[in-house]
Design a protein around this motif. Structure first.
Motif, mmCIF file in Angstrom:
data_model
loop_
_atom_site.group_PDB
_atom_site.id
_atom_site.type_symbol
_atom_site.label_atom_id
_atom_site.label_comp_id
_atom_site.label_asym_id
_atom_site.label_seq_id
_atom_site.Cartn_x
_atom_site.Cartn_y
_atom_site.Cartn_z
ATOM 1 N N LYS A 137 2.852 -16.969 3.178
ATOM 2 C CA LYS A 137 1.780 -16.184 3.782
ATOM 3 C C LYS A 137 2.031 -15.988 5.275
ATOM 4 O O LYS A 137 1.836 -14.890 5.800
ATOM 5 C CB LYS A 137 0.444 -16.879 3.550
ATOM 6 C CG LYS A 137 -0.726 -15.968 3.754
ATOM 7 C CD LYS A 137 -1.971 -16.497 3.125
ATOM 8 C CE LYS A 137 -2.485 -17.725 3.849
ATOM 9 N NZ LYS A 137 -3.720 -18.223 3.269
ATOM 10 N N ASN A 181 4.062 -8.400 9.111
ATOM 11 C CA ASN A 181 3.122 -7.292 9.306
ATOM 12 C C ASN A 181 2.797 -7.093 10.787
ATOM 13 O O ASN A 181 2.734 -5.967 11.274
ATOM 14 C CB ASN A 181 1.818 -7.543 8.525
ATOM 15 C CG ASN A 181 2.044 -7.480 7.028
ATOM 16 O OD1 ASN A 181 3.135 -7.131 6.571
ATOM 17 N ND2 ASN A 181 1.036 -7.825 6.250
ATOM 18 N N THR A 240 1.989 -1.927 3.437
ATOM 19 C CA THR A 240 0.889 -2.828 3.796
ATOM 20 C C THR A 240 -0.460 -2.242 3.359
ATOM 21 O O THR A 240 -1.493 -2.863 3.546
ATOM 22 C CB THR A 240 0.848 -3.118 5.314
ATOM 23 O OG1 THR A 240 1.033 -1.894 5.996
ATOM 24 C CG2 THR A 240 1.909 -4.096 5.719
ATOM 25 N N LYS A 245 -10.306 -11.578 1.396
ATOM 26 C CA LYS A 245 -9.579 -11.109 2.580
ATOM 27 C C LYS A 245 -9.378 -12.232 3.600
ATOM 28 O O LYS A 245 -8.445 -12.213 4.389
ATOM 29 C CB LYS A 245 -10.416 -10.003 3.223
ATOM 30 C CG LYS A 245 -9.619 -8.827 3.754
ATOM 31 C CD LYS A 245 -10.583 -7.897 4.452
ATOM 32 C CE LYS A 245 -10.404 -6.489 3.940
ATOM 33 N NZ LYS A 245 -11.372 -5.585 4.559
ATOM 34 N N TRP A 267 -8.351 -15.088 3.321
ATOM 35 C CA TRP A 267 -7.107 -15.859 3.219
ATOM 36 C C TRP A 267 -5.994 -15.128 2.466
ATOM 37 O O TRP A 267 -4.820 -15.483 2.573
ATOM 38 C CB TRP A 267 -7.370 -17.199 2.514
ATOM 39 C CG TRP A 267 -7.755 -17.021 1.080
ATOM 40 C CD1 TRP A 267 -9.001 -16.779 0.593
ATOM 41 C CD2 TRP A 267 -6.882 -17.022 -0.046
ATOM 42 N NE1 TRP A 267 -8.957 -16.621 -0.764
ATOM 43 C CE2 TRP A 267 -7.663 -16.776 -1.197
ATOM 44 C CE3 TRP A 267 -5.500 -17.202 -0.208
ATOM 45 C CZ2 TRP A 267 -7.131 -16.704 -2.471
ATOM 46 C CZ3 TRP A 267 -4.974 -17.144 -1.490
ATOM 47 C CH2 TRP A 267 -5.790 -16.890 -2.601
ATOM 48 N N LEU A 268 -6.344 -14.076 1.727
ATOM 49 C CA LEU A 268 -5.371 -13.439 0.844
ATOM 50 C C LEU A 268 -4.863 -12.117 1.415
ATOM 51 O O LEU A 268 -5.638 -11.182 1.592
ATOM 52 C CB LEU A 268 -6.042 -13.196 -0.520
ATOM 53 C CG LEU A 268 -5.218 -12.538 -1.615
ATOM 54 C CD1 LEU A 268 -4.110 -13.465 -2.095
ATOM 55 C CD2 LEU A 268 -6.108 -12.147 -2.796
ATOM 56 N N PRO A 269 -3.548 -12.010 1.711
ATOM 57 C CA PRO A 269 -3.019 -10.720 2.182
ATOM 58 C C PRO A 269 -3.189 -9.658 1.086
ATOM 59 O O PRO A 269 -3.057 -9.963 -0.094
ATOM 60 C CB PRO A 269 -1.535 -11.004 2.441
ATOM 61 C CG PRO A 269 -1.421 -12.491 2.549
ATOM 62 C CD PRO A 269 -2.511 -13.045 1.693
ATOM 63 N N GLN A 270 -3.440 -8.440 1.496
ATOM 64 C CA GLN A 270 -3.655 -7.315 0.571
ATOM 65 C C GLN A 270 -4.665 -7.681 -0.522
ATOM 66 O O GLN A 270 -4.425 -7.489 -1.712
ATOM 67 C CB GLN A 270 -2.333 -6.871 -0.057
ATOM 68 C CG GLN A 270 -1.317 -6.445 0.983
ATOM 69 C CD GLN A 270 -0.613 -5.139 0.653
ATOM 70 O OE1 GLN A 270 -1.095 -4.318 -0.107
ATOM 71 N NE2 GLN A 270 0.544 -4.926 1.241
ATOM 72 N N ILE A 277 4.525 -13.338 5.778
ATOM 73 C CA ILE A 277 3.956 -11.997 5.557
ATOM 74 C C ILE A 277 3.133 -11.553 6.765
ATOM 75 O O ILE A 277 3.297 -10.445 7.276
ATOM 76 C CB ILE A 277 3.092 -11.981 4.277
ATOM 77 C CG1 ILE A 277 4.024 -11.996 3.066
ATOM 78 C CG2 ILE A 277 2.179 -10.759 4.226
ATOM 79 C CD1 ILE A 277 3.330 -12.143 1.753
ATOM 80 N N TYR A 278 2.266 -12.461 7.263
ATOM 81 C CA TYR A 278 1.451 -12.099 8.424
ATOM 82 C C TYR A 278 2.333 -11.786 9.629
ATOM 83 O O TYR A 278 2.079 -10.843 10.373
ATOM 84 C CB TYR A 278 0.453 -13.224 8.751
ATOM 85 C CG TYR A 278 -0.750 -13.252 7.824
ATOM 86 C CD1 TYR A 278 -1.404 -12.067 7.471
ATOM 87 C CD2 TYR A 278 -1.250 -14.442 7.317
ATOM 88 C CE1 TYR A 278 -2.500 -12.078 6.630
ATOM 89 C CE2 TYR A 278 -2.358 -14.462 6.470
ATOM 90 C CZ TYR A 278 -2.973 -13.278 6.127
ATOM 91 O OH TYR A 278 -4.063 -13.282 5.300
#
Lengths: 223, 347
Positions: free
Chosen positions: A49, A56, A149, B147, B149-152, A52-53
């Motif tokens: 995660k 992005n 995204t 949202k 904690w969860l991307p997309q 990913i952050y």
């Protein structure tokens, strides 16, 4: 060394800030992108995660910095076409002359036929390479990244483009092209009179120039 | 459905008892009940049973009187209330599992599962599994909560059944669905079409023949590519989702679901295996096996199903590696010649 050495202010502050911000951003994108694609082999940035952050965020920063760069050159410096678009002469003779230097006469110890000035920073080969990178690769990789995204809201457009896998493949292959450019780019910066000469220029803005015949309207300081 | 061994013995004994008992009730067939209860003009509200839907349920095999065993002689008139079996009479393991959850305080079995409509998991498309959840958990609110904690989060909520994460099932599998363009607009969304729509697209033939051109009840990657590239079917696409492999009523989120790499990592066997859900006339679905590794196909196997970190294509990786290696030609090749000719540049 020639008798008349002058210093040319080649890279103004906005360009240098943009360059180093971009450099940091692109390296971050490459590393986090590698972790996102190969999570079982690469865990450099911690959890998936966080990769990913970070990817992005870095992508957003690079896309924004690209936009600022574009507007700076087109509307403020007004030198985009002059600096980045090869002229007819560049294509007819310049490319060949520069290629001859890089792949033959450089090894014989000859001087670089191109002398950068603020209005003509890049040699014909650089112009062609940057044209492809800055006008094709960067906008496309940013655009595909923005789509990736926002898959759910942009689903209709993605389907029209051929689907998520095509979008993903284009993003990945373009990113590979940009990553491939990095070692070439860094290596070519070491081809100045000293290995660190061009790198220092991108840090301080000033470059040593010895050819006094090529006067320029830019800021020139003799010393 | 999962039933323990003693449950099965009890159920079989119960059925035999009913069969052997000389009870006038046994003369009653489900058809007799549905003569009235299948007609909205004769009964109303929850007493209406849609016969076609009921026929597809596992409960239809048992028949009405197995659950409603005490029916007054004066039915439908009179004061005797028709008896009802409770869900736990048969589904005690699942029921007890459910009773341990917070959900049990808010919803009984019947609030989510209408016994006259309930289907097994393998008879569902995947996306339709959320229809019960959204009755209480509104989608947009769920996106907002996830949202944090969860991307997309919007993509996850739209594309996954809630029970893929909120489950006790450790394994999951991929179900592909044929989706059709909602309308003629260029950016139109794709929705799950019903049986009739797909039947029309396939000119009255079996819907499966849209993809399974060889007619062997098995979808090969070649057939998937052919379907995805066929301009005749440009209004149709294949979407995929992950559904739990095992039925579970433990609705809390498994800890490992908070780790993105539980799903977003290459290799789990479940990603090799996928099924195509084909709509049936009765409103349910049947699953058809798809060749191993279909969703891992580079581009045209499942063009709209991609999970980062998981469904990456090996051939794309090789092309990418060749491109990056190309970037080393200049530093290595030129650098070597530069080193060998360094004396030429010592002015």
């Amino acid at each position: 060394m020639a008798e008349h050495t002058k210093k040319v202010y080649l890279q103004p502050i906005p360009v240098r800030i943009w360059h180093w911000l971009n450099a940091l951003g692109i390296v971050t994108l490459a590393v986090s992108g590698a972790q996102i694609r190969f999570p079982e082999y690469i865990t450099l940035l911690g959890s998936y995660k966080s990769a990913i952050y970070l990817h992005n965020t870095a992508g957003f920063v690079v896309a924004l910095s690209f936009t600022l760069w574009f507007f700076y050159y087109v509307f403020i410096a007004r030198s985009m076409a002059n600096i980045y678009v090869p002229k007819a002469e560049d294509l007819k003779t310049g490319l060949l002359r520069q290629a001859k230097f890089y792949f033959l006469t450089y090894f014989l110890g000859w001087e670089n036929p191109h002398h950068p000035t603020p209005k003509n920073k890049f040699n014909p080969m650089q112009k062609s390479a940057y044209l492809a990178i800055m006008f094709v690769l960067m906008p496309l990789v940013s655009l595909t990244g923005i789509f990736l995204t926002n898959v759910e809201p942009l689903r209709g457009v993605i389907v029209m483009m051929g689907g998520l896998k095509i979008l993903m493949s284009v993003h990945f292959l373009l990113a590979c092209c940009l990553i491939a450019f990095l070692p070439t780019h860094v290596y070519l910066t070491t081809l100045g009179r000293t290995p660190m000469e061009h790198i220092k220029t991108m840090w301080t803005g000033w470059e040593d120039e010895i050819d006094v015949a090529e006067e320029d309207e830019g800021r020139v300081a003799l010393h | 459905m999962n039933r323990s061994y003693p449950d099965k013995v009890l159920l079989v004994a119960f059925l035999w008892a009913l069969l052997l008992a000389p009870c006038p009730l046994m003369a009653m067939e489900s058809e007799d009940c549905l003569m009235c209860h299948g007609d909205a003009d004769m009964v109303s509200g929850s007493l209406v049973i849609e016969p076609r839907t009921f026929d597809t349920t596992a409960h239809a095999i048992l028949g009405c009187v197995v659950c409603h065993d005490a029916i007054g002689d004066d039915h439908p008139g009179g004061s005797t209330k028709t008896s009802r079996a409770t869900c736990l009479d048969c589904h005690d393991s699942l029921g007890h599992e459910y009773q341990m959850t917070t959900h049990a305080a808010y919803a009984s079995c019947g609030d989510c599962h209408n016994p006259h409509e309930a289907r097994g998991m393998k008879e569902m498309a995947g996306y339709d599994m959320n229809t019960k959840c959204v009755q209480c958990h509104e989608s947009q609110m769920m996106v907002e909560i996830h949202k944090e904690w969860l991307p997309q989060a919007d993509l996850h909520i739209a594309k996954l059944p809630c029970i893929t994460c909120h489950t006790g099932s450790q394994r999951y599998e991929i179900v592909l669905n044929i989706v059709a363009k909602e309308n003629d607009r260029i950016f139109s969304r794709y929705e799950l079409p019903d049986y009739q729509t797909l039947k029309e697209v396939s000119d009255g033939r079996d819907i499966l023949s849209l993809i399974d051109t060889s007619g062997d009840d098995f979808i090969s990657i070649k057939e998937l590519r052919h379907f995805n590239l066929n301009p005749e079917y440009k209004e149709l696409r294949l979407e995929g989702t992950l559904v739990p492999s095992d039925v579970s009523h433990q609705l809390s989120t498994l800890d490992n679901r908070y780790d993105c790499t539980f799903c977003h990592v290459s290799g789990p066997q479940s990603l090799q295996t996928s099924f195509l859900a084909i709509p049936k006339q009765d409103g349910g679905y049947r699953r058809v096996a798809v060749e191993q590794g279909a969703v891992l196909d580079a581009v045209y196997g499942t063009p709209d199903f991609y999970m980062i970190g998981t469904t990456r294509s090996a051939s794309m990786n090789i092309i990418g590696l060749l491109i990056i290696s190309g970037g080393l030609v200049m530093p290595v090749g030129h650098g070597l010649l530069r080193f060998l000719t360094r004396k030429n540049r010592q002015h």
